[in-house]
Design a protein around this motif. Structure first.
Motif, PDB file in Angstrom:
ATOM      1  N   LEU A 124       0.861  -1.185   0.000  1.00  0.00           N
ATOM      2  CA  LEU A 124       0.000   0.000   0.000  1.00  0.00           C
ATOM      3  C   LEU A 124       0.896   1.233   0.000  1.00  0.00           C
ATOM      4  N   LEU A 125       0.772   2.055  -1.043  1.00  0.00           N
ATOM      5  CA  LEU A 125       1.559   3.278  -1.169  1.00  0.00           C
ATOM      6  C   LEU A 125       0.669   4.473  -0.854  1.00  0.00           C
ATOM      7  N   VAL A 126       0.976   5.185   0.229  1.00  0.00           N
ATOM      8  CA  VAL A 126       0.218   6.360   0.646  1.00  0.00           C
ATOM      9  C   VAL A 126       0.963   7.602   0.155  1.00  0.00           C
ATOM     10  N   VAL A 127       0.312   8.379  -0.714  1.00  0.00           N
ATOM     11  CA  VAL A 127       0.910   9.593  -1.278  1.00  0.00           C
ATOM     12  C   VAL A 127       0.188  10.789  -0.673  1.00  0.00           C
ATOM     13  N   SER A 128       0.912  11.593   0.126  1.00  0.00           N
ATOM     14  CA  SER A 128       0.272  12.684   0.853  1.00  0.00           C
ATOM     15  C   SER A 128       1.317  13.725   1.220  1.00  0.00           C
ATOM     16  N   ASP A 129       0.833  14.885   1.684  1.00  0.00           N
ATOM     17  CA  ASP A 129       1.737  15.905   2.224  1.00  0.00           C
ATOM     18  C   ASP A 129       1.821  15.821   3.743  1.00  0.00           C
ATOM     19  N   GLY A 130       1.033  14.902   4.356  1.00  0.00           N
ATOM     20  CA  GLY A 130       1.076  14.718   5.808  1.00  0.00           C
ATOM     21  C   GLY A 130       0.476  15.867   6.594  1.00  0.00           C
ATOM     22  N   GLU A 131      -0.132  16.814   5.939  1.00  0.00           N
ATOM     23  CA  GLU A 131      -0.687  18.000   6.593  1.00  0.00           C
ATOM     24  C   GLU A 131      -1.992  17.657   7.310  1.00  0.00           C
ATOM     25  N   ASN A 132      -2.125  18.136   8.569  1.00  0.00           N
ATOM     26  CA  ASN A 132      -3.363  17.968   9.345  1.00  0.00           C
ATOM     27  C   ASN A 132      -3.786  16.501   9.422  1.00  0.00           C
ATOM     28  N   HIS A 133      -2.813  15.627   9.649  1.00  0.00           N
ATOM     29  CA  HIS A 133      -3.133  14.205   9.697  1.00  0.00           C
ATOM     30  C   HIS A 133      -3.962  13.903  10.936  1.00  0.00           C
ATOM     31  N   ALA A 134      -4.796  12.896  10.777  1.00  0.00           N
ATOM     32  CA  ALA A 134      -5.663  12.472  11.873  1.00  0.00           C
ATOM     33  C   ALA A 134      -5.652  10.955  11.934  1.00  0.00           C
ATOM     34  N   GLY A 135      -6.162  10.410  13.048  1.00  0.00           N
ATOM     35  CA  GLY A 135      -6.226   8.968  13.205  1.00  0.00           C
ATOM     36  C   GLY A 135      -5.006   8.421  13.921  1.00  0.00           C
ATOM     37  N   ASP A 136      -5.115   7.204  14.378  1.00  0.00           N
ATOM     38  CA  ASP A 136      -4.046   6.522  15.102  1.00  0.00           C
ATOM     39  C   ASP A 136      -3.149   5.810  14.094  1.00  0.00           C
ATOM     40  N   LEU A 137      -1.973   6.378  13.860  1.00  0.00           N
ATOM     41  CA  LEU A 137      -1.075   5.812  12.858  1.00  0.00           C
ATOM     42  C   LEU A 137      -0.535   4.453  13.285  1.00  0.00           C
ATOM     43  N   ASP A 138      -0.221   4.297  14.569  1.00  0.00           N
ATOM     44  CA  ASP A 138       0.308   3.020  15.037  1.00  0.00           C
ATOM     45  C   ASP A 138      -0.715   1.909  14.883  1.00  0.00           C
ATOM     46  N   ALA A 139      -1.980   2.207  15.193  1.00  0.00           N
ATOM     47  CA  ALA A 139      -3.029   1.193  15.027  1.00  0.00           C
ATOM     48  C   ALA A 139      -3.235   0.862  13.560  1.00  0.00           C
ATOM     49  N   ALA A 140      -3.160   1.873  12.691  1.00  0.00           N
ATOM     50  CA  ALA A 140      -3.326   1.632  11.258  1.00  0.00           C
ATOM     51  C   ALA A 140      -2.188   0.772  10.724  1.00  0.00           C
ATOM     52  N   ARG A 141      -0.962   1.065  11.171  1.00  0.00           N
ATOM     53  CA  ARG A 141       0.177   0.261  10.727  1.00  0.00           C
ATOM     54  C   ARG A 141       0.046  -1.185  11.215  1.00  0.00           C
ATOM     55  N   GLN A 142      -0.449  -1.370  12.419  1.00  0.00           N
ATOM     56  CA  GLN A 142      -0.620  -2.714  12.950  1.00  0.00           C
ATOM     57  C   GLN A 142      -1.667  -3.491  12.159  1.00  0.00           C
ATOM     58  N   ARG A 143      -2.759  -2.829  11.783  1.00  0.00           N
ATOM     59  CA  ARG A 143      -3.788  -3.504  10.986  1.00  0.00           C
ATOM     60  C   ARG A 143      -3.232  -3.932   9.629  1.00  0.00           C
ATOM     61  N   ALA A 144      -2.408  -3.086   9.054  1.00  0.00           N
ATOM     62  CA  ALA A 144      -1.813  -3.431   7.768  1.00  0.00           C
ATOM     63  C   ALA A 144      -0.853  -4.611   7.903  1.00  0.00           C
ATOM     64  N   GLU A 145      -0.043  -4.620   8.939  1.00  0.00           N
ATOM     65  CA  GLU A 145       0.896  -5.713   9.134  1.00  0.00           C
ATOM     66  C   GLU A 145       0.166  -7.027   9.384  1.00  0.00           C
ATOM     67  N   GLU A 146      -0.925  -6.990  10.127  1.00  0.00           N
ATOM     68  CA  GLU A 146      -1.695  -8.208  10.370  1.00  0.00           C
ATOM     69  C   GLU A 146      -2.316  -8.743   9.084  1.00  0.00           C
ATOM     70  N   ALA A 147      -2.640  -7.850   8.158  1.00  0.00           N
ATOM     71  CA  ALA A 147      -3.207  -8.263   6.870  1.00  0.00           C
ATOM     72  C   ALA A 147      -2.131  -8.650   5.860  1.00  0.00           C
ATOM     73  N   GLY A 148      -0.863  -8.578   6.255  1.00  0.00           N
ATOM     74  CA  GLY A 148       0.217  -8.931   5.348  1.00  0.00           C
ATOM     75  C   GLY A 148       0.493  -7.889   4.292  1.00  0.00           C
ATOM     76  N   VAL A 149       0.218  -6.623   4.598  1.00  0.00           N
ATOM     77  CA  VAL A 149       0.401  -5.530   3.647  1.00  0.00           C
ATOM     78  C   VAL A 149       1.611  -4.707   4.055  1.00  0.00           C
ATOM     79  N   THR A 150       2.512  -4.477   3.109  1.00  0.00           N
ATOM     80  CA  THR A 150       3.673  -3.625   3.337  1.00  0.00           C
ATOM     81  C   THR A 150       3.304  -2.180   3.051  1.00  0.00           C
ATOM     82  N   LEU A 151       3.574  -1.314   4.016  1.00  0.00           N
ATOM     83  CA  LEU A 151       3.215   0.098   3.882  1.00  0.00           C
ATOM     84  C   LEU A 151       4.392   0.891   3.325  1.00  0.00           C
ATOM     85  N   LEU A 152       4.123   1.626   2.243  1.00  0.00           N
ATOM     86  CA  LEU A 152       5.064   2.566   1.665  1.00  0.00           C
ATOM     87  C   LEU A 152       4.412   3.936   1.671  1.00  0.00           C
ATOM     88  N   THR A 153       5.184   4.978   1.904  1.00  0.00           N
ATOM     89  CA  THR A 153       4.630   6.322   1.913  1.00  0.00           C
ATOM     90  C   THR A 153       5.478   7.234   1.045  1.00  0.00           C
TER      91      THR A 153
END
Length: 358
Positions: free
Chosen positions: A203-232
């Motif tokens: 999963l490639l996330v393309v953003s400027d990171g401005e005004n980010h919201a949400g729990d990034l650690d929880a999102a990363r954990q959900r992706a890892e459990e699903a076997g998805v490699t996160l790229l930004t």
């Protein structure tokens, strides 16, 4: 034995047609000789080509036409069954379309530059399935996984900030939408079949990171459990730029805060690098872009065979009848001509004079 162009079978009629023309010419020549006297005497006086030579010439030309027709039909000999495997991975691009992506510190704008970079990235892929997620304050799947890169580019070109009504930049919502784009593993009804090799997913996330919201650690954990490699990929500069406001396609102002001051948007790399802790972070700046390194990073993730196609491979044989046809024409052109004696020449001169007097 097989034929590449069997519809050209009608060209075989050229042989009988040429044979008919030769027969018509023989009859016409014979009738012309009978007008001047006894056929045997005329033949002894006026023979410039032996009848056998004409017969061989006609046979060679007709044979060359038939062989040329066979070559045109494209004969193929032998069948070899080959298997072509398609290997690749699944890549979902989560593109930030929030208002801050309109900033022009990365020309022509962050969003347009990001779309151009993603388009170039897809052109460098081969065999991989790609999907598109758009997000701002929330996210949704714009294009499901597909190997039709043309369709993906159409959805990418249409991406715009007005497609997501919720303002902000919720990166965790982008991750959740990306996981939905991958879908659940397809069940199999055949319990005896060998389990399918899991396909690598990124999963490639393309953003400027401005005004980010949400729990990034929880999102990363959900992706890892699903076997998805996160790229930004971070788009923008540290100095930032103002955010233009458009009405009917024309810029009317710049975005302001509640105090009426013009807002200046800057690239926030911290949340993006934090999200890609187990993957990789790429930066798209005003002068250079590291997004061209994504294909190499995807190859390190791995690839698997997701499709195999079997097809028959034939050996083309058209060159052999074509070569034989050319050889026959060459032989026909070098056949020795009949002997012409003095009486034959005198007869032809007398015949020419008779025609002139008439």
């Amino acid at each position: 034995m097989d034929w590449l162009h069997p519809t050209y079978v009608w060209t075989l009629l050229l042989g009988p047609v040429a044979l008919g023309i030769y027969g018509w010419a023989v009859r016409r020549r014979r009738a012309a000789r009978e007008q001047f006297g006894h056929p045997g005497a005329v033949r002894r006086l006026a023979t410039t080509r032996r009848p056998r030579r004409r017969m061989w010439e006609a046979g060679l030309v007709v044979g060359a036409l038939l062989l040329g027709a066979v070559a045109l039909m494209g004969p193929r000999w032998g069948t070899e069954v080959r298997t072509v495997e398609r290997r690749g991975l699944d890549l979902v691009v989560a593109l930030d379309v929030s208002a801050s992506m309109r900033a022009q510190d990365v020309p022509p704008s962050r969003l347009r530059r990001a779309k151009n970079e993603v388009r170039t990235l897809v052109e460098d892929l081969s065999g991989d399935r790609v999907g598109l997620v758009l997000f701002a304050g929330n996210g949704f799947v714009q294009s499901p996984l597909t190997t039709d890169y043309g369709a993906f580019r159409l959805f990418l070109d249409a991406a715009a900030p007005d497609q997501v009504s919720t303002p902000g930049t919720d990166v965790s919502a982008a991750v959740d939408a990306g996981l939905r784009a991958f879908g659940a593993p397809r069940p199999t009804d055949d319990t005896t079949a060998a389990p399918e090799e899991p396909r690598p997913r990124a999963l490639l996330v393309v953003s400027d990171g401005e005004n980010h919201a949400g729990d990034l650690d929880a999102a990363r954990q959900r992706a890892e459990e699903a076997g998805v490699t996160l790229l930004t990929a971070g788009v923008g500069t540290e100095d930032g730029a103002r955010i233009p406001v458009y009405e009917n396609g024309r810029r009317v102002d710049y975005k302001r805060n509640r105090q009426g001051e013009v807002v200046r948007s800057r690239l926030r790399e911290a949340p993006l690098t934090r999200l890609a802790r187990s993957g990789a972070y790429f930066r798209v700046g005003a002068a250079a872009s590291a997004l061209s390194d994504v294909p190499a990073a995807l190859r390190q993730i791995g690839a698997t065979t997701y499709d195999a196609e079997r097809f028959a491979d034939y050996e083309e044989m058209y060159q052999w009848p074509l070569a034989a046809a050319l050889l026959l024409l060459l032989v026909a052109s070098v056949l020795p001509t009949g002997r012409r004696d003095a009486s034959g020449v005198q007869f032809e001169e007398w015949l020419s004079g008779v025609w002139k007097r008439e």
